[in-house]
Design an enzyme around this catalytic site. Structure first.
Site, PDB file in Angstrom:
ATOM      1  N   ASN A 105      45.995  50.749  44.716  1.00  0.00           N
ATOM      2  CA  ASN A 105      47.012  49.872  43.941  1.00  0.00           C
ATOM      3  C   ASN A 105      47.420  49.107  44.784  1.00  0.00           C
ATOM      4  O   ASN A 105      47.771  49.322  45.793  1.00  0.00           O
ATOM      5  CB  ASN A 105      47.706  50.817  43.376  1.00  0.00           C
ATOM      6  CG  ASN A 105      47.276  51.501  42.161  1.00  0.00           C
ATOM      7  OD1 ASN A 105      46.184  51.339  41.927  1.00  0.00           O
ATOM      8  ND2 ASN A 105      47.903  52.701  41.922  1.00  0.00           N
ATOM      9  N   VAL A 106      48.120  47.717  44.319  1.00  0.00           N
ATOM     10  CA  VAL A 106      48.655  46.814  45.136  1.00  0.00           C
ATOM     11  C   VAL A 106      50.007  46.734  44.679  1.00  0.00           C
ATOM     12  O   VAL A 106      50.660  45.926  45.283  1.00  0.00           O
ATOM     13  CB  VAL A 106      47.808  45.363  44.992  1.00  0.00           C
ATOM     14  CG1 VAL A 106      46.742  45.366  45.374  1.00  0.00           C
ATOM     15  CG2 VAL A 106      47.904  44.905  43.395  1.00  0.00           C
ATOM     16  N   HIS A 122      43.432  47.770  49.028  1.00  0.00           N
ATOM     17  CA  HIS A 122      43.398  46.424  48.175  1.00  0.00           C
ATOM     18  C   HIS A 122      44.496  45.466  48.364  1.00  0.00           C
ATOM     19  O   HIS A 122      44.771  44.532  47.782  1.00  0.00           O
ATOM     20  CB  HIS A 122      43.090  46.760  46.716  1.00  0.00           C
ATOM     21  CG  HIS A 122      41.671  47.328  46.366  1.00  0.00           C
ATOM     22  ND1 HIS A 122      41.375  47.638  45.091  1.00  0.00           N
ATOM     23  CD2 HIS A 122      40.584  47.348  47.146  1.00  0.00           C
ATOM     24  CE1 HIS A 122      40.214  48.160  45.207  1.00  0.00           C
ATOM     25  NE2 HIS A 122      39.594  48.032  46.467  1.00  0.00           N
ATOM     26  N   CYS A 130      49.091  33.376  54.860  1.00  0.00           N
ATOM     27  CA  CYS A 130      48.821  31.871  55.082  1.00  0.00           C
ATOM     28  C   CYS A 130      47.241  31.899  55.130  1.00  0.00           C
ATOM     29  O   CYS A 130      46.511  32.458  56.028  1.00  0.00           O
ATOM     30  CB  CYS A 130      49.564  31.751  56.487  1.00  0.00           C
ATOM     31  SG  CYS A 130      49.338  29.937  56.786  1.00  0.00           S
TER      32      CYS A 130
HETATM   33  P1  OAD Z   1      40.972  51.043  36.369  1.00  0.00           P
HETATM   34  O1  OAD Z   1      41.718  50.158  35.342  1.00  0.00           O
HETATM   35  O2  OAD Z   1      39.366  50.639  36.432  1.00  0.00           O
HETATM   36  O3  OAD Z   1      40.808  52.613  35.783  1.00  0.00           O
HETATM   37  C1  OAD Z   1      41.874  53.154  35.760  1.00  0.00           C
HETATM   38  C2  OAD Z   1      41.579  54.653  35.249  1.00  0.00           C
HETATM   39  O4  OAD Z   1      42.970  55.494  35.070  1.00  0.00           O
HETATM   40  C3  OAD Z   1      40.743  55.005  34.265  1.00  0.00           C
HETATM   41  O5  OAD Z   1      39.820  55.726  34.320  1.00  0.00           O
HETATM   42  C4  OAD Z   1      41.875  55.594  32.988  1.00  0.00           C
HETATM   43  O6  OAD Z   1      41.067  56.569  32.237  1.00  0.00           O
HETATM   44  C5  OAD Z   1      42.797  56.248  34.090  1.00  0.00           C
HETATM   45  N1  OAD Z   1      44.025  56.622  33.632  1.00  0.00           N
HETATM   46  C6  OAD Z   1      44.695  55.835  32.643  1.00  0.00           C
HETATM   47  N2  OAD Z   1      46.098  56.232  32.328  1.00  0.00           N
HETATM   48  C7  OAD Z   1      46.235  57.472  33.087  1.00  0.00           C
HETATM   49  C8  OAD Z   1      47.160  58.408  33.440  1.00  0.00           C
HETATM   50  N3  OAD Z   1      48.410  58.296  32.836  1.00  0.00           N
HETATM   51  N4  OAD Z   1      47.030  59.354  34.376  1.00  0.00           N
HETATM   52  C9  OAD Z   1      45.928  59.230  35.106  1.00  0.00           C
HETATM   53  N5  OAD Z   1      44.753  58.350  34.930  1.00  0.00           N
HETATM   54  C10 OAD Z   1      44.830  57.487  33.993  1.00  0.00           C
HETATM   55  O7  OAD Z   1      41.784  51.064  37.720  1.00  0.00           O
HETATM   56  P2  OAD Z   1      40.974  51.209  39.033  1.00  0.00           P
HETATM   57  O8  OAD Z   1      40.043  52.453  39.089  1.00  0.00           O
HETATM   58  O9  OAD Z   1      42.208  51.560  40.067  1.00  0.00           O
HETATM   59  O10 OAD Z   1      40.707  45.748  42.276  1.00  0.00           O
HETATM   60  O11 OAD Z   1      40.327  49.875  39.638  1.00  0.00           O
HETATM   61  C11 OAD Z   1      39.887  49.803  40.785  1.00  0.00           C
HETATM   62  C12 OAD Z   1      40.045  48.304  41.078  1.00  0.00           C
HETATM   63  O12 OAD Z   1      39.282  47.366  40.273  1.00  0.00           O
HETATM   64  C13 OAD Z   1      41.406  47.848  41.064  1.00  0.00           C
HETATM   65  O13 OAD Z   1      42.054  48.011  42.574  1.00  0.00           O
HETATM   66  C14 OAD Z   1      41.446  46.233  40.966  1.00  0.00           C
HETATM   67  C15 OAD Z   1      40.235  46.350  39.999  1.00  0.00           C
HETATM   68  O14 OAD Z   1      39.677  45.104  39.599  1.00  0.00           O
HETATM   69  C16 OAD Z   1      41.201  44.712  42.720  1.00  0.00           C
HETATM   70  O15 OAD Z   1      41.790  43.810  42.209  1.00  0.00           O
HETATM   71  C17 OAD Z   1      40.220  44.202  43.933  1.00  0.00           C
END
Ligand code: OAD
Length: 252
Positions: A105-106, A122, A130
């Site tokens: 997370n950012v 990330h 810059c």
């Molecule tokens: P995703 O959006 O791909 O996945 C979010 C996950 O959180 C899903 O599996 C949901 O089921 C779960 N979820 C939803 N609500 C929840 C809750 N209350 N408690 C626990 N889990 C829950 O997000 P990331 O896996 O973080 O990268 O995505 C990875 C990367 O893809 C991000 O860092 C970003 C994105 O593109 C960049 O921007 C480089």
């Protein structure tokens, strides 16, 4: 319910041994704070196209468009606060001698909750970099007064200090995350779709090295079947529940 109770007791028993803990979080842990995730039904990538907003090519083609999107996201994130799940993790850092938090997370919510030992794979949406000199500065202004923002030292374009698709992760951070994943006894995987590499490989690395994997996610992921514990629950509920179980059984 009984199964969850048994699992909680078993997990509390493991935690009582003061294991080395690594935690990997994704956008799902911030969902209950009101920050949209990327995938899933209301995910950002349903509404927006990553290739137009989250690649270096997109940025150099249209820095204004990309910055407008980041400015909008900063506006949303800036008004949000950590929830009990974030606070449990911040507290665990204090009670477990070997504890590291790896996040995709950012949004900076873990830090806002008080976590300090964090590897931000990330980057961070509150930092700018810059494009000429590579200097990084913190900037929490929202909305931004000038889009796209420019470096006050050299006038070059500033970019969000986040990792975009097609870019490498910060090498030292990834190295530390890899080392922590290879050497932990327990890895919590919370709120990530386990889809984006290389983050998605960290739990596999941990498992290969003998760690037990605890997943917290209301939806199944590619990791769920092989996880030692898979709590199909929201992070803001499951983490306090596990924390209470530790409380009941004590830390020895
Ligand atoms: P995703 O959006 O791909 O996945 C979010 C996950 O959180 C899903 O599996 C949901 O089921 C779960 N979820 C939803 N609500 C929840 C809750 N209350 N408690 C626990 N889990 C829950 O997000 P990331 O896996 O973080 O990268 O995505 C990875 C990367 O893809 C991000 O860092 C970003 C994105 O593109 C960049 O921007 C480089």
């Amino acid at each position: 319910m009984t199964k969850i109770k048994d699992e909680l007791e078993e997990l509390a028993g493991l935690l009582r041994l003061k294991p080395r803990i690594a935690v990997l979080t994704g956008a799902g842990i911030s969902a209950e704070s009101g920050i949209p995730t990327f995938r899933g039904k209301d995910g950002l990538w349903k509404e927006f196209r990553a290739e137009e907003l989250a690649t270096p090519e997109a940025f150099f083609r249209d820095p204004r468009l990309v910055w407008e999107w980041y400015d909008w996201r900063r506006g949303i994130i800036g008004s949000k606060n950590p929830h009990p799940g974030h606070y449990v993790l911040a507290n665990w850092e204090k009670i477990f001698p070997d504890f590291i938090l790896i996040t995709q997370n950012v949004d900076g919510l873990h830090r806002k909750a008080g976590s300090g030992n964090i590897l931000e794979l990330h980057g961070n949406i509150w930092e700018m970099r810059c494009t000429r000199e590579g200097t990084i500065l913190e900037n929490r202004q929202t909305p931004l007064p000038e889009i796209p923002p420019r470096c006050s030292a050299c006038g070059a374009l500033l970019r969000p200090n986040v990792v975009w698709f097609g870019e490498a992760l910060p090498a030292e951070t990834l190295e530390q995350a890899t080392a922590a994943s290879s050497s932990c006894d327990l890895m919590f995987v919370i709120g990530t779709s386990a889809y984006v590499q290389p983050a998605a490989s960290l739990p596999l690395l941990a498992a290969q090295n003998g760690a037990k994997i605890i997943e917290i996610n209301p939806e199944p992921t590619p990791l769920s079947a092989s996880a030692d514990f898979a709590f199909q629950a929201a992070a803001g509920e499951a983490l306090p529940e596990i924390d209470r179980a530790i409380g009941r059984f004590g830390l020895g």
